[in-house]
Write a protein that holds these residues in place. Structure first.
Motif, PDB file in Angstrom:
ATOM      1  N   LEU A  69       0.722  -1.171  -0.116  1.00  0.00           N
ATOM      2  CA  LEU A  69       0.007  -0.115   0.041  1.00  0.00           C
ATOM      3  C   LEU A  69       0.931   1.368   0.131  1.00  0.00           C
ATOM      4  N   GLY A 116       0.988   5.497  -0.643  1.00  0.00           N
ATOM      5  CA  GLY A 116       0.003   6.823  -0.769  1.00  0.00           C
ATOM      6  C   GLY A 116      -0.936   6.623   0.312  1.00  0.00           C
ATOM      7  N   ASP A 117      -1.851   7.679  -0.009  1.00  0.00           N
ATOM      8  CA  ASP A 117      -3.161   7.882   1.050  1.00  0.00           C
ATOM      9  C   ASP A 117      -4.392   7.899   0.410  1.00  0.00           C
ATOM     10  N   GLU A 118      -5.467   6.921   0.447  1.00  0.00           N
ATOM     11  CA  GLU A 118      -6.596   6.991  -0.316  1.00  0.00           C
ATOM     12  C   GLU A 118      -7.291   8.504   0.154  1.00  0.00           C
ATOM     13  N   ARG A 152      -6.124  11.234  -0.272  1.00  0.00           N
ATOM     14  CA  ARG A 152      -5.292  12.350  -1.114  1.00  0.00           C
ATOM     15  C   ARG A 152      -5.926  12.275  -2.520  1.00  0.00           C
ATOM     16  N   THR A 187      -7.725   5.548  -5.990  1.00  0.00           N
ATOM     17  CA  THR A 187      -6.825   4.285  -5.773  1.00  0.00           C
ATOM     18  C   THR A 187      -6.644   3.679  -7.044  1.00  0.00           C
ATOM     19  N   SER A 239       6.164   7.805  -1.562  1.00  0.00           N
ATOM     20  CA  SER A 239       4.800   7.405  -1.100  1.00  0.00           C
ATOM     21  C   SER A 239       4.099   8.667  -0.328  1.00  0.00           C
ATOM     22  N   ASP A 240       4.599   9.534   0.131  1.00  0.00           N
ATOM     23  CA  ASP A 240       4.174  10.724   0.997  1.00  0.00           C
ATOM     24  C   ASP A 240       3.567  11.687  -0.101  1.00  0.00           C
ATOM     25  N   ARG A 281      -4.014   6.471  -3.696  1.00  0.00           N
ATOM     26  CA  ARG A 281      -3.096   5.330  -3.040  1.00  0.00           C
ATOM     27  C   ARG A 281      -2.828   4.580  -4.234  1.00  0.00           C
ATOM     28  N   ILE A 283      -2.316   0.389  -4.834  1.00  0.00           N
ATOM     29  CA  ILE A 283      -2.226  -0.836  -4.282  1.00  0.00           C
ATOM     30  C   ILE A 283      -1.559  -1.571  -4.951  1.00  0.00           C
TER      31      ILE A 283
END
Length: 151
Positions: free
Chosen positions: A66, A68-70, A72, A75, A131-132, A137, A139
């Protein structure tokens, strides 16, 4: 749609080519049948840890890394099968000896899963440091058992 191209990403991808080839060769030498991908899973976990890519293992399903961040953005899922077929590999092709062959008698990556897995690992290696910054996101699914439902 927001674009995600950190500086130097394309050049870094090009620099991963030899690594990707060697990773495919490793996977090709060590194939495992559907439902029996235990060493492959250990190999994947080790590399994902090395890359700093968080992952979860799904029982009898595979591994999800996983990035990133969903929260933001959207996906995206990228997928590779990790299993091999119960087929003996001929150590020669039509012209010469093969450079890389399976070390597991009667099992081989005959349909490209070794290459798909190596490319997905290269994506993890390439993207994990950013990733940040990923606007959403990503996957990465390393799927077990595609060739035989564990049989």
């Amino acid at each position: 749609a927001e674009r995600f191209f950190p500086k130097g990403l394309f050049q870094r991808a090009l620099e991963l080519q030899d690594w990707c080839v060697e990773t495919r060769r490793h996977l090709h030498r060590h194939p495992e049948r559907s439902g029996q991908e235990f060493e492959t899973l250990a190999y994947l976990r080790g590399l994902l840890d090395e890359f700093g890519a968080p992952w979860i293992e799904v029982a009898d399903g595979g591994i999800l890394a996983l990035l990133g961040d969903e929260r933001r953005g959207k996906t995206v899922l990228l997928r590779a099968d990790i299993d091999a077929l119960p087929i003996s590999e001929n150590p020669r092709n039509l012209k010469r000896a093969r450079e890389v062959i399976s070390e597991n008698p009667g099992i081989q990556h005959a349909c490209g899963h070794d290459a798909h897995t190596a490319m997905l690992l290269a994506a993890a290696k390439l993207l994990a440091p950013f990733s940040d910054e990923i606007p959403g996101r990503i996957i990465l699914l390393f799927q077990r058992g595609e060739e035989g439902n564990g049989n």
